[in-house]
Motif scaffolding. Structure first.
Motif, PDB file in Angstrom:
ATOM      1  N   MET A 181      95.616  56.745 -31.978  1.00 65.69           N
ATOM      2  CA  MET A 181      96.800  56.032 -32.475  1.00 65.69           C
ATOM      3  C   MET A 181      98.070  56.859 -32.228  1.00 65.69           C
ATOM      4  SD  MET A 181      95.553  53.221 -33.137  1.00 65.69           S
ATOM      5  CE  MET A 181      96.667  52.185 -34.025  1.00 65.69           C
ATOM      6  N   ALA A 202      93.762  51.026 -26.795  1.00 65.80           N
ATOM      7  CA  ALA A 202      93.638  50.069 -27.902  1.00 65.80           C
ATOM      8  C   ALA A 202      92.293  49.355 -27.879  1.00 65.80           C
ATOM      9  CB  ALA A 202      94.773  49.048 -27.845  1.00 65.80           C
ATOM     10  N   THR A 252      92.216  46.970 -32.819  1.00 63.70           N
ATOM     11  CA  THR A 252      93.670  46.985 -32.927  1.00 63.70           C
ATOM     12  C   THR A 252      94.252  45.582 -32.811  1.00 63.70           C
ATOM     13  OG1 THR A 252      93.849  47.432 -30.558  1.00 63.70           O
ATOM     14  CG2 THR A 252      93.908  49.345 -32.036  1.00 63.70           C
ATOM     15  N   LEU A 297      97.755  44.448 -31.460  1.00 62.69           N
ATOM     16  CA  LEU A 297      98.324  45.468 -30.571  1.00 62.69           C
ATOM     17  C   LEU A 297      97.728  45.331 -29.175  1.00 62.69           C
ATOM     18  CD1 LEU A 297     100.209  48.058 -30.590  1.00 62.69           C
ATOM     19  CD2 LEU A 297      98.062  49.319 -30.616  1.00 62.69           C
ATOM     20  N   TYR A 298      96.429  45.158 -29.107  1.00 58.95           N
ATOM     21  CA  TYR A 298      95.762  44.977 -27.815  1.00 58.95           C
ATOM     22  C   TYR A 298      96.310  43.730 -27.118  1.00 58.95           C
ATOM     23  CZ  TYR A 298      92.103  44.281 -24.347  1.00 58.95           C
ATOM     24  OH  TYR A 298      91.435  44.095 -23.173  1.00 58.95           O
ATOM     25  N   ILE A 325     103.971  46.057 -34.507  1.00 61.06           N
ATOM     26  CA  ILE A 325     102.534  45.905 -34.771  1.00 61.06           C
ATOM     27  C   ILE A 325     101.904  47.263 -35.070  1.00 61.06           C
ATOM     28  CG2 ILE A 325     100.327  45.277 -33.737  1.00 61.06           C
ATOM     29  CD1 ILE A 325     101.928  43.049 -32.200  1.00 61.06           C
ATOM     30  N   HIS A 326     102.272  48.258 -34.307  1.00 53.50           N
ATOM     31  CA  HIS A 326     101.734  49.614 -34.527  1.00 53.50           C
ATOM     32  C   HIS A 326     102.171  50.141 -35.895  1.00 53.50           C
ATOM     33  CE1 HIS A 326     101.443  54.014 -34.061  1.00 53.50           C
ATOM     34  NE2 HIS A 326     100.347  53.707 -33.388  1.00 53.50           N
ATOM     35  N   CYS A 339      98.462  47.717 -37.143  1.00 45.95           N
ATOM     36  CA  CYS A 339      97.693  46.859 -36.214  1.00 45.95           C
ATOM     37  C   CYS A 339      96.899  45.788 -36.958  1.00 45.95           C
ATOM     38  CB  CYS A 339      96.760  47.696 -35.337  1.00 45.95           C
ATOM     39  SG  CYS A 339      97.597  48.957 -34.381  1.00 45.95           S
ATOM     40  N   SER A 343     102.063  39.170 -37.476  1.00 44.68           N
ATOM     41  CA  SER A 343     101.589  39.434 -36.113  1.00 44.68           C
ATOM     42  C   SER A 343     101.362  38.130 -35.353  1.00 44.68           C
ATOM     43  CB  SER A 343     100.320  40.287 -36.128  1.00 44.68           C
ATOM     44  OG  SER A 343      99.239  39.607 -36.714  1.00 44.68           O
TER      45      SER A 343
END
Length: 151
Positions: free
Chosen positions: A44, A80, A85, A88-89, A123-124, A128, A134
């Motif tokens: 991360m 990711a 995640t 995020l991915y 998002i991070h 996540c 999101s």
């Protein structure tokens, strides 16, 4: 007339696998997952660094920076993918897709890239986690991506 004889050779590995005992598949998977989780914080941090580098490229907005966006986004997606995640991915993959479309069409749009990078940052920073926020971010990224569909 000759008779055909079949000889079965049992390898040492086959003998070892036939012996009772050892780990179950579930135990092996649990141990592998636990081992992988020990690296989560470091990964991360690496993702944090990649997002920072993407932000720097957006600030520079040079032709050289254009060529580096896909590589960094791809590195982010690779990292990711090892962990859950979720968004995020998906956002990273969307940035890869966007960058490739822009390179293919020859039409580069830095604000569209910045939107993706800012979404990655949000998002991070949010851990996540999947949720309403999101979902809205990812829907926005899909809209941006749809605007760059090659003919």
């Amino acid at each position: 007339m000759n008779q055909v004889r079949t000889t079965r050779i049992v390898s040492p590995l086959a003998k070892q696998l036939a012996r009772p005992g050892g780990r179950t598949i579930a135990d092996a998977q649990r141990l592998a997952d636990a081992g992988l989780q020990r690296h989560r914080a470091g990964v991360m941090d690496d993702i944090e660094g990649l997002i920072g580098r993407l932000e720097a490229l957006c600030a520079a907005a040079t032709p050289e920076a254009q060529g580096r966006i896909y590589g960094l986004a791809s590195d982010l997606v690779d990292l990711a993918g090892f962990f859950d995640t979720g968004p995020l991915y998906t956002a990273g993959y969307s940035l890869c897709d966007l960058s490739e479309r822009m390179q293919t069409t020859g039409v580069w749009n830095w604000p569209a890239v910045e939107v993706h990078v800012k979404a990655l940052r949000l998002i991070h920073a949010g851990g996540c986690r999947e949720g309403a926020e999101s979902d809205v971010l990812l829907q926005g990224l899909r809209s941006v991506l749809a605007a760059f569909t090659p003919d």
